[in-house]
Every structure is written in structure tokens, then in C-alpha cells.
Design an enzyme around this catalytic site. Sequence first.
Site, PDB file in Angstrom:
ATOM      1  N   SER A   4     -11.365   0.145   2.259  1.00 24.79           N
ATOM      2  CA  SER A   4     -10.659  -0.367   3.437  1.00 24.79           C
ATOM      3  C   SER A   4     -10.071   0.779   4.241  1.00 24.79           C
ATOM      4  CB  SER A   4      -9.541  -1.320   3.010  1.00 24.79           C
ATOM      5  OG  SER A   4     -10.067  -2.470   2.392  1.00 24.79           O
ATOM      6  N   GLU A  42      -5.285   3.353   6.105  1.00 29.01           N
ATOM      7  CA  GLU A  42      -5.117   3.179   4.665  1.00 29.01           C
ATOM      8  C   GLU A  42      -5.796   4.326   3.924  1.00 29.01           C
ATOM      9  OE1 GLU A  42      -6.478  -0.076   1.323  1.00 29.01           O
ATOM     10  OE2 GLU A  42      -5.511  -0.820   3.139  1.00 29.01           O
ATOM     11  N   ARG A 100       0.822  -1.214   0.000  1.00 31.08           N
ATOM     12  CA  ARG A 100       0.000   0.000   0.000  1.00 31.08           C
ATOM     13  C   ARG A 100       0.862   1.272   0.000  1.00 31.08           C
ATOM     14  NH1 ARG A 100      -2.361  -3.674  -1.236  1.00 31.08           N
ATOM     15  NH2 ARG A 100      -4.335  -4.492  -0.467  1.00 31.08           N
TER      16      ARG A 100
END
Length: 299
Positions: A220, A290, A171
Amino acid sequence: MAPHATLPPLRGRVQAAAPLAPLTWFRVGGPAEWLVRPADADDLLLLLRDLPKAVPLTVIGAASNLIIRDGGVRGVVLRLAGRGFGAVVAEADGIIAGAAALDAVVAEHAAAAGLAGLEFLSGIPGSIGGAVAMNAGAYGREVVDALDWAEVATPAGLLRLDAAGLRMAYRHAELPPRGVVVRARFRAMPGDATRIAAEMGRIRAAREATQPVRARTGGSTFRNPPGAKAWALVDAAGCRGLRLGGAQVSELHANFLLNTGDATAADIEGLGETVRARVLAQSGETLDWEIRRIGEVAA
């Protein structure tokens, strides 16, 4: 900020005090001091070259994984959109896609061309620029697994970088200072059209069964810690369904936050911080966001 003193003469759209909430999946947040939509890559390069360094620059894409705080965003908010940044071209062994192309649309183009390996993109909400910038992933694959190169506009010109040049990790990708992804090429391989369609159908069905895909959400919320699942930690801390103002932890998937209708950005971010605190107290794990959070807290 006087526009003529600060911004170069652009062919694209420039809007002062522009509402940003309607552009985000959460539908919350304050305005941009200036919202700029360049006409094409040349227009973008002109902006990056001539924008004074003292003026803050913030890039948003489809704003699917983003909280814009209630006080709005200072300086220039940059959004790539339209024909200048949305083209998708299929080649014999890959796809070239503009930064504004939606991930799911790129997956559909690949499927139509009989190219396998990009089905996972159909499970990622958002656009290609954001997917590259955060090395987005879903269903066992990440952008880094398929990326050949990304073209990145910078104040010094256009760069072409591969995954190593972007230092991609979970990520995460490192863009050059004031770098903006313009387009990217993804590797793919000829495949069986029936199998490709079946895999994309499986991913869509899994998303709809396990995620609040029709709600006002940001995807998310927290990254998975090493060896753990964020949703399981949130659930174990008793946070499924937890509310703060108009914000709620999804009952369907505990790693999703929802705007139930009248949430503020402060409600959503505050609920996320409450969840992080409860998870830390219950399990000793620190959850990292995130979702990007940008802008000013309302006075």
C-alpha cells in the site's frame, strides 16, 4: 568512513558499498555505505552502544514497504536476518517471534498450533520488526490489537515495551532513539483449526484477487485519510494505470505502485508525488505516504 574507526568488532556480516536494490521488493535504489547484519541481539546491542552518534543509522527489514533512493544510503544500514532474529515460538496463549520472521510465517505457526487471532498477519507483506515499527494492519486488524510486548534494542540496552509504551496509532509506532525491534509477543487464543485455516485461505484469496502480489511493488502506497480510502481517491483522480518512466499505478489496485521492469527509484517516487498532486486537485484530500522513502537522490 573507515570501518575500524567507526564500527565496533562485530561477529555478524559487515559489507561496504553494498547493493540494496536486490533486497527490496521494488528492486530499485542505490547502495548502502555500510550494510550490517548482526549475528544476534548481543551483537546488535554492541553496535548500537558503540556506533558514533554522528554516523547515520537506518534500519530495513524485509524492505517490502520501502523505496531506497537512487543515490543510496549514507552511514550504516542495519538488516536483521537469519537464525539470530528469525525464531518463532508458540505458547499456550500467544506467539513470540523474532523481528526477521515474516508476518505470513508467524500466522502459519499460529495456525499450526491451533491459535486464533493472528490470521490477519498472513495478509501483511514483510517481517515482524517492520510490522511492529509501523503498526501494520490488514483485513480489519492491526498489530496493536494483538501485541503484548516488543523487545527493542537501544544504545542503552534492551527495553520491553507494550503498545502504550510504543504510542501506537494508525500505521505508526514511536521507537526510542536508534531503537530496533528484536522480537515481539502476540496474544492469541485456542481456536478451531479448520476455521483458522479457512480464514487464512480467505485472506490469501482476497489478496491475490485484488492486489498485484506477484509484481515488483511496495504494498500500500498511501495511508487511508480519515473516512476515506486511498485507492478510491487515486481512482477518482484518474490515476489508475498512470505511468512515469518504468513506474506505473497498478491497474488492479490503484493504491499500489509498480516497477514494470526498468523503473528507477526516482520514477516510482515521482509517480507517487504526481498521484498525490492530482488527488489534492481533484478532491482536496492530502495523501500521506505509507511507503518509507530513504536515502539520497542521485546526482
